[in-house]
Design a protein around this motif. Structure first.
Motif, PDB file in Angstrom:
ATOM      1  N   MET A   1       0.841  -1.209   0.000  1.00 54.24           N
ATOM      2  CA  MET A   1       0.000   0.000   0.000  1.00 54.24           C
ATOM      3  C   MET A   1       0.880   1.265   0.000  1.00 54.24           C
ATOM      4  N   ILE A   2       0.444   2.273  -0.761  1.00 53.83           N
ATOM      5  CA  ILE A   2       1.246   3.498  -0.852  1.00 53.83           C
ATOM      6  C   ILE A   2       1.161   4.300   0.447  1.00 53.83           C
ATOM      7  N   GLN A   3       2.332   4.726   0.932  1.00 47.15           N
ATOM      8  CA  GLN A   3       2.351   5.611   2.099  1.00 47.15           C
ATOM      9  C   GLN A   3       3.155   6.856   1.753  1.00 47.15           C
ATOM     10  N   VAL A   4       2.678   7.989   2.231  1.00 50.87           N
ATOM     11  CA  VAL A   4       3.371   9.252   1.955  1.00 50.87           C
ATOM     12  C   VAL A   4       3.765   9.873   3.296  1.00 50.87           C
ATOM     13  N   ASN A   5       5.091  10.043   3.504  1.00 54.02           N
ATOM     14  CA  ASN A   5       5.567  10.613   4.771  1.00 54.02           C
ATOM     15  C   ASN A   5       6.332  11.891   4.489  1.00 54.02           C
ATOM     16  N   PRO A   6       5.801  13.049   4.918  1.00 53.73           N
ATOM     17  CA  PRO A   6       6.560  14.296   4.744  1.00 53.73           C
ATOM     18  C   PRO A   6       7.901  14.189   5.470  1.00 53.73           C
ATOM     19  N   LEU A   7       8.961  14.717   4.848  1.00 53.45           N
ATOM     20  CA  LEU A   7      10.288  14.609   5.452  1.00 53.45           C
ATOM     21  C   LEU A   7      10.752  15.941   6.046  1.00 53.45           C
ATOM     22  N   SER A   8       9.894  16.961   5.996  1.00 55.13           N
ATOM     23  CA  SER A   8      10.278  18.226   6.641  1.00 55.13           C
ATOM     24  C   SER A   8       9.071  18.750   7.411  1.00 55.13           C
ATOM     25  N   ASP A   9       9.342  19.646   8.366  1.00 51.19           N
ATOM     26  CA  ASP A   9       8.262  20.192   9.200  1.00 51.19           C
ATOM     27  C   ASP A   9       7.288  21.014   8.370  1.00 51.19           C
ATOM     28  N   THR A  10       7.772  21.551   7.245  1.00 56.41           N
ATOM     29  CA  THR A  10       6.930  22.459   6.476  1.00 56.41           C
ATOM     30  C   THR A  10       6.094  21.724   5.427  1.00 56.41           C
ATOM     31  N   ASN A  11       6.224  20.373   5.386  1.00 58.95           N
ATOM     32  CA  ASN A  11       5.452  19.606   4.396  1.00 58.95           C
ATOM     33  C   ASN A  11       6.113  19.564   3.023  1.00 58.95           C
ATOM     34  N   PHE A  12       7.205  20.325   2.881  1.00 55.30           N
ATOM     35  CA  PHE A  12       7.939  20.334   1.606  1.00 55.30           C
ATOM     36  C   PHE A  12       8.743  19.044   1.559  1.00 55.30           C
ATOM     37  N   PHE A  13       8.667  18.329   0.482  1.00 53.19           N
ATOM     38  CA  PHE A  13       9.425  17.090   0.243  1.00 53.19           C
ATOM     39  C   PHE A  13       8.833  15.934   1.071  1.00 53.19           C
ATOM     40  N   ALA A  14       8.370  14.923   0.367  1.00 55.45           N
ATOM     41  CA  ALA A  14       7.825  13.746   1.061  1.00 55.45           C
ATOM     42  C   ALA A  14       8.403  12.481   0.463  1.00 55.45           C
ATOM     43  N   GLU A  15       8.398  11.443   1.290  1.00 55.79           N
ATOM     44  CA  GLU A  15       8.871  10.119   0.869  1.00 55.79           C
ATOM     45  C   GLU A  15       7.644   9.257   0.567  1.00 55.79           C
ATOM     46  N   VAL A  16       7.687   8.594  -0.578  1.00 55.40           N
ATOM     47  CA  VAL A  16       6.587   7.699  -0.956  1.00 55.40           C
ATOM     48  C   VAL A  16       7.131   6.270  -0.914  1.00 55.40           C
ATOM     49  N   THR A  17       6.472   5.411  -0.145  1.00 57.26           N
ATOM     50  CA  THR A  17       6.880   4.001  -0.115  1.00 57.26           C
ATOM     51  C   THR A  17       5.699   3.138  -0.570  1.00 57.26           C
ATOM     52  N   GLY A  18       6.002   1.903  -0.928  1.00 58.09           N
ATOM     53  CA  GLY A  18       4.941   0.956  -1.309  1.00 58.09           C
ATOM     54  C   GLY A  18       4.503   1.087  -2.759  1.00 58.09           C
ATOM     55  N   ALA A  19       5.215   1.900  -3.564  1.00 59.73           N
ATOM     56  CA  ALA A  19       4.839   2.039  -4.984  1.00 59.73           C
ATOM     57  C   ALA A  19       5.717   1.125  -5.840  1.00 59.73           C
ATOM     58  N   ASP A  20       5.159   0.667  -6.924  1.00 59.15           N
ATOM     59  CA  ASP A  20       5.951  -0.082  -7.908  1.00 59.15           C
ATOM     60  C   ASP A  20       5.617   0.526  -9.267  1.00 59.15           C
ATOM     61  N   LEU A  21       6.548   1.340  -9.769  1.00 56.26           N
ATOM     62  CA  LEU A  21       6.246   2.118 -10.972  1.00 56.26           C
ATOM     63  C   LEU A  21       6.288   1.273 -12.237  1.00 56.26           C
ATOM     64  N   LYS A  22       6.646   0.015 -12.115  1.00 56.95           N
ATOM     65  CA  LYS A  22       6.536  -0.886 -13.284  1.00 56.95           C
ATOM     66  C   LYS A  22       5.068  -1.209 -13.536  1.00 56.95           C
ATOM     67  N   ARG A  23       4.243  -1.039 -12.480  1.00 60.56           N
ATOM     68  CA  ARG A  23       2.794  -1.308 -12.620  1.00 60.56           C
ATOM     69  C   ARG A  23       2.110  -0.074 -13.188  1.00 60.56           C
ATOM     70  N   ASP A  24       1.332  -0.276 -14.232  1.00 59.51           N
ATOM     71  CA  ASP A  24       0.618   0.860 -14.827  1.00 59.51           C
ATOM     72  C   ASP A  24      -0.768   0.904 -14.184  1.00 59.51           C
ATOM     73  N   ASP A  25      -0.863   1.618 -13.068  1.00 56.70           N
ATOM     74  CA  ASP A  25      -2.011   1.456 -12.191  1.00 56.70           C
ATOM     75  C   ASP A  25      -2.618   2.839 -11.909  1.00 56.70           C
ATOM     76  N   ASP A  26      -3.914   3.014 -12.177  1.00 54.66           N
ATOM     77  CA  ASP A  26      -4.547   4.332 -12.041  1.00 54.66           C
ATOM     78  C   ASP A  26      -4.563   4.841 -10.598  1.00 54.66           C
TER      79      ASP A  26
END
Ligand code: SIN
Length: 276
Positions: A1-26
């Motif tokens: 499952m995709i998770q998005v974790n901001p990496l700064s206090d201001t919300n600028f720049f986030a880390e996305v885990t659980g994605a597989d970009l080989k999958r063409d998925d809407d």
């Protein structure tokens, strides 16, 4: 499952885990697009894409730009710019010194890049070669009202005419890139938020302004943007795909010991619209 974790206090720049970009998925695409718009820059961890996978994923965001430096494009995949210090037959395969100053991609074109996607295939083993990102929306918001009024209606002239470490643009490439002027403050076409739009050494002057005044104003703005609260310094891991929004950020590739370490990356660039 995709998770998005901001990496700064201001919300600028986030880390996305659980994605597989080989999958063409809407569904996956929609989550990544939303994270990109919300955070300005995202790193999608742990990817193992082929050039075709990267091109297909990038195209979902819009038509891809082909970089003017045709000798630095991946053979058979002109949508991919090689950001690399690898050599073959004594010549660099790509750009060893791409982006070694604050800039936003293709600002010298009429329709600069919407976003760039840089995929880390090999990174220096000592952890060097970071990329720094600047949040130009927060930088704009933090300006004084007087400065916001002063910038209203001002335009900067962007021209790509600097030399790289190993070559310069040839005459024909230079002719194709006469330069364009764009507003110093642009409104993001999707979020509606205002951001500073500067181009580092590709932004030559402020149109219609006396040279000394133009240099002083630009220096003030760059100085303002250097504040730590606007900057995120990305330390690369192999398999990172970093996707930045050129409409509201600047970035700056840091040097590394390129005699000792290899840094090899594939960049795709999504074409944007005319800044307004
Ligand atoms: C670029 O400006 O596209 C290159 C950034 C990097 O190599 O970190």
């Amino acid at each position: 499952m995709i998770q998005v974790n901001p990496l700064s206090d201001t919300n600028f720049f986030a880390e996305v885990t659980g994605a597989d970009l080989k999958r063409d998925d809407d569904e996956q695409f929609a989550a990544i697009k939303a994270a990109h718009l919300k955070h300005g820059v995202i790193v999608i961890r742990g990817q193992s894409m082929t050039p075709d996978d990267q091109i297909r994923f990038s195209r979902r965001f819009g038509p891809l730009a082909i970089h003017v430096l045709e000798d630095q494009l991946l053979e058979g995949h002109p949508e991919i710019l090689l950001v690399s210090n690898k050599t073959e037959d004594g010549r660099y395969v790509g750009l060893p010194d791409a982006g070694r100053f604050w800039h936003t991609d293709q600002s010298y074109e009429e329709k600069p890049a919407l976003g760039s996607l840089l995929f880390a295939i090999e990174v220096p083993a000592d952890g060097s070669g970071d990329t720094w990102f600047c949040d130009m929306t927060s930088a704009y918001d933090a300006l004084t009202d007087d400065m916001k009024t002063r910038l209203d209606g001002l335009r900067g002239k962007h021209i790509y005419n600097h030399s790289h470490e190993n070559f310069s643009l040839n005459g024909e490439q230079q002719d194709r890139l006469p330069g364009y002027d764009h507003p110093l403050v642009r409104t993001h076409p999707e979020t509606g938020r205002k951001a500073l739009y500067l181009g580092g050494k590709l932004l030559k002057f402020i149109v219609g302004m006396d040279e000394t005044e133009s240099v002083m104003l630009l220096n003030d703005l760059y100085g303002h943007c250097q504040d730590d609260r606007f900057i995120y310094k990305h330390k690369w891991r192999q398999g990172d795909l970093v996707f930045w929004d050129n409409r509201c950020t600047m970035h700056y590739a840091q040097p590394y010991d390129d005699k000792r370490y290899t840094r090899h990356m594939h960049r795709t660039t999504v074409q944007g619209d005319r800044p307004a």
